[in-house]
Write an enzyme that holds these catalytic residues in place. Structure first.
Site, PDB file in Angstrom:
ATOM      1  N   TRP A   1       3.300   2.247   5.618  1.00 27.02           N
ATOM      2  CA  TRP A   1       2.260   1.512   6.341  1.00 27.02           C
ATOM      3  C   TRP A   1       2.927   0.869   7.557  1.00 27.02           C
ATOM      4  O   TRP A   1       3.944   0.185   7.402  1.00 27.02           O
ATOM      5  CB  TRP A   1       1.682   0.449   5.398  1.00 27.02           C
ATOM      6  CG  TRP A   1       0.636  -0.438   5.984  1.00 27.02           C
ATOM      7  CD1 TRP A   1      -0.458  -0.066   6.717  1.00 27.02           C
ATOM      8  CD2 TRP A   1       0.554  -1.867   5.858  1.00 27.02           C
ATOM      9  NE1 TRP A   1      -1.207  -1.168   7.043  1.00 27.02           N
ATOM     10  CE2 TRP A   1      -0.607  -2.289   6.532  1.00 27.02           C
ATOM     11  CE3 TRP A   1       1.351  -2.828   5.234  1.00 27.02           C
ATOM     12  CZ2 TRP A   1      -1.000  -3.619   6.604  1.00 27.02           C
ATOM     13  CZ3 TRP A   1       0.966  -4.160   5.302  1.00 27.02           C
ATOM     14  CH2 TRP A   1      -0.198  -4.546   5.978  1.00 27.02           C
TER      15      TRP A   1
ATOM     16  N   ASP B   1       4.579  -3.238  -3.186  1.00 26.18           N
ATOM     17  CA  ASP B   1       3.364  -3.556  -2.450  1.00 26.18           C
ATOM     18  C   ASP B   1       2.243  -2.801  -3.146  1.00 26.18           C
ATOM     19  O   ASP B   1       2.214  -1.566  -3.142  1.00 26.18           O
ATOM     20  CB  ASP B   1       3.508  -3.118  -0.982  1.00 26.18           C
ATOM     21  CG  ASP B   1       2.275  -3.481  -0.161  1.00 26.18           C
ATOM     22  OD1 ASP B   1       1.346  -4.102  -0.719  1.00 26.18           O
ATOM     23  OD2 ASP B   1       2.246  -3.143   1.044  1.00 26.18           O
TER      24      ASP B   1
ATOM     25  N   LYS C   1      -9.032  -3.860  -0.869  1.00 26.66           N
ATOM     26  CA  LYS C   1      -9.607  -2.533  -1.135  1.00 26.66           C
ATOM     27  C   LYS C   1     -10.324  -2.484  -2.475  1.00 26.66           C
ATOM     28  O   LYS C   1     -11.459  -2.038  -2.571  1.00 26.66           O
ATOM     29  CB  LYS C   1      -8.528  -1.457  -1.136  1.00 26.66           C
ATOM     30  CG  LYS C   1      -7.370  -1.709  -0.232  1.00 26.66           C
ATOM     31  CD  LYS C   1      -7.657  -1.313   1.185  1.00 26.66           C
ATOM     32  CE  LYS C   1      -6.524  -1.803   2.072  1.00 26.66           C
ATOM     33  NZ  LYS C   1      -6.469  -1.160   3.340  1.00 26.66           N
TER      34      LYS C   1
HETATM   35  N1  KET Z   1      -0.075  -2.799   2.064  1.00 26.04           N
HETATM   36  C1  KET Z   1      -0.466  -1.559   2.359  1.00 26.04           C
HETATM   37  C2  KET Z   1       0.360  -0.419   1.872  1.00 26.04           C
HETATM   38  C3  KET Z   1      -1.631  -1.349   3.104  1.00 26.04           C
HETATM   39  O1  KET Z   1      -1.997  -0.103   3.358  1.00 26.04           O
HETATM   40  C4  KET Z   1      -2.382  -2.439   3.562  1.00 26.04           C
HETATM   41  C5  KET Z   1      -3.561  -2.230   4.399  1.00 26.04           C
HETATM   42  C6  KET Z   1      -1.935  -3.717   3.200  1.00 26.04           C
HETATM   43  C7  KET Z   1      -0.773  -3.857   2.461  1.00 26.04           C
HETATM   44  C8  KET Z   1      -2.606  -4.974   3.596  1.00 26.04           C
HETATM   45  O2  KET Z   1      -3.923  -5.101   3.373  1.00 26.04           O
HETATM   46  P1  KET Z   1      -4.586  -6.556   3.320  1.00 26.04           P
HETATM   47  O3  KET Z   1      -5.886  -6.362   3.981  1.00 26.04           O
HETATM   48  O4  KET Z   1      -3.686  -7.514   4.057  1.00 26.04           O
HETATM   49  O5  KET Z   1      -4.663  -6.891   1.892  1.00 26.04           O
HETATM   50  N2  KET Z   1      -3.793  -1.154   5.024  1.00 26.04           N
HETATM   51  C9  KET Z   1      -4.960  -0.784   5.816  1.00 26.04           C
HETATM   52  C10 KET Z   1      -5.469  -1.819   6.728  1.00 26.04           C
HETATM   53  C11 KET Z   1      -4.470  -2.370   7.698  1.00 26.04           C
HETATM   54  O6  KET Z   1      -3.738  -1.626   8.352  1.00 26.04           O
HETATM   55  O7  KET Z   1      -4.441  -3.609   7.814  1.00 26.04           O
HETATM   56  C12 KET Z   1      -4.678   0.538   6.506  1.00 26.04           C
HETATM   57  O8  KET Z   1      -3.555   1.070   6.400  1.00 26.04           O
HETATM   58  O9  KET Z   1      -5.587   1.075   7.162  1.00 26.04           O
END
Ligand code: KET
Length: 428
Positions: free
Chosen positions: A158, A239, A275
């Site tokens: 990510w 994560d 998610k």
């Molecule tokens: N870890 C991973 C691996 C991840 O894909 C995301 C979010 C997050 C943490 C953080 O999500 P949060 O909303 O802070 O709980 N990924 C998607 C959104 C982004 O980039 O913020 C994405 O990859 O599209």
């Protein structure tokens, strides 16, 4: 309100004027050295999508679940929790470490409902600003208490992982993960990198539904990774942003973490409800660190709180209430589990639909990886140039690394998407 706002602005204006006279600077000079920041590779895609006026436009960029009409979803369990919460709660500050009830329920998901570590109070845990905030808090903690350490990050990962550990000033190393030819796991190289890293290194692992590749180690492979970590005394930071999205069952998706726990590792873990409960904008998650004993856990938690205090003081209350209301009620929890499964299944269905559509169009390229990969994303193998064509010719928005958010694919757009992919990939 408006009046005091105007007065405030006036006061600031005079202040700047005074600086102007004293320092003999022009007002614009303060920030003239500031260049526009590079667009975020994921959230920048959403911005571009929103600016596109085409009726055909499709957003398969950000990892956000949509229903089969392409609409954002609020889960029924969340709606019901909100009905129960409404008017019933005050809006006082939470403690610096967040809601204890929320943390208690959240730890059960990662460590298991009957976890001895929970009973023995060996886990230092704080409510965090979703998964991002949990990772950042950990990175800052790592920097403060293991100042000479580095973080090993999978290739690819990510994109924000790099930003997070960079801003926390923890040096980054990488380890092999994805094998572009097989579009699967490069297990042999991964294990080599684990073996070759200095003893006691920090590794970032995706607990399930790896982003962006959709490729996870098998259970056997996780056991081997855990074993090698043990030999090398490495620290595993998981994560877990997609618990439930890999298999449809949050319990199964905690498998990697449970293997490490069984092997006696003291892990760290970032959890997110963005998610799996669709609570994206609520910024609700948790950082936990398993400690040697309760005393250590108390100390670690107090330090995590001390890092949080000058950054945001304490976390927001609403998401924590929603989550603890759902997970604290067996009926609502059951409903949640069903709804997670529905989301995971719709994505799996769209994988099949996309692959079949491409094959029906006569694409001679191999597309099995679309259905082999799991979680929210398909790492398609398309080049940045092919992605650029998808966007400029077909108004399809996705990240330039070729990642398709399968959560944005619907019965209505899958044919259009397949056709466009076929068009940009058929000439190689
Ligand atoms: N870890 C991973 C691996 C991840 O894909 C995301 C979010 C997050 C943490 C953080 O999500 P949060 O909303 O802070 O709980 N990924 C998607 C959104 C982004 O980039 O913020 C994405 O990859 O599209």
């Amino acid at each position: 309100m408006a009046l005091s706002g105007a007065l405030f602005r006036g006061a600031v204006g005079r202040g700047v004027g005074a600086v102007f006279l004293l320092g003999n600077r022009s007002m614009s000079s303060w920030w003239s050295n500031v260049e526009p920041a590079a667009k975020d590779p994921i959230l920048g895609v959403t911005e571009a999508f929103l600016a596109d006026q085409s009726p055909d436009k499709v957003n398969v960029g950000v990892g956000a679940y949509r229903d089969d009409n392409g609409k954002p979803v609020v889960l029924e369990c969340v709606r019901e929790a909100e009905r129960r919460i409404a008017g019933n709660q005050n809006m006082e500050y939470l403690p610096m470490g967040g809601s204890l009830k929320f943390i208690e329920e959240t730890l059960k998901l990662a460590y298991g409902g009957n976890s001895e570590f929970i009973k023995d109070r060996r886990i230092a845990a704080v409510q965090a600003l979703s998964g991002t905030g949990a990772c950042r808090l950990f990175a800052d903690f790592q920097r403060r208490f293991q100042p000479d350490s580095q973080i090993y990050i999978p290739v690819p990962t990510w994109s924000n992982h790099h930003n997070i550990w960079r801003d926390a000033q923890v040096p980054q190393r990488t380890f092999h993960y994805y094998h572009p030819e097989s579009k699967g796991l490069d297990f042999a190289s991964l294990i080599d990198d684990v073996k070759n890293a200095p003893n006691g290194s920090f590794f970032l692992l995706h607990a399930c539904a790896h982003n962006p590749t959709g490729v996870d180690p098998s259970e056997e492979q996780w056991k081997e990774i855990s074993y090698q970590f043990k030999v090398k005394n490495h620290f595993a930071f998981f994560d877990m942003a997609y618990q439930g999205f890999a298999s449809g069952d949050p319990e199964k998706d905690a498998k990697a973490i449970r293997i490490f726990l069984d092997d006696g590792h003291l892990i760290g873990c970032a959890q997110s409800y963005a998610k799996n409960m669709g609570l994206y904008g609520q910024r609700i998650g948790c950082l936990s660190i398993l400690c040697e004993d309760e005393l250590q856990a108390v100390a670690v938690k107090s330090q995590l709180q001390q890092i949080a205090r000058p950054m945001y003081s304490n976390p927001p209350v609403h998401g924590a209430l929603v989550v603890s209301t759902i997970l604290g009620d067996p009926e609502l929890k059951n409903l949640w589990l069903q709804e997670v499964k529905v989301m995971a299944d719709r994505i799996i269905g769209m994988r099949t639909a996309l692959r079949e559509s491409l094959e029906k169009l006569g694409s001679t390229l191999p597309w099995e990886h679309i259905t082999n990969q799991i979680g929210m994303f398909c790492f398609s193998g398309m080049t940045p140039q092919q992605v650029d064509r998808l966007t400029s010719e077909f108004h399809i928005y996705m990240t330039r690394n070729g990642r398709i958010s399968m959560a944005g694919v619907t019965t209505g757009n899958v044919g259009y998407l397949a056709n466009a992919i076929h068009e940009v990939t058929k000439s190689g």
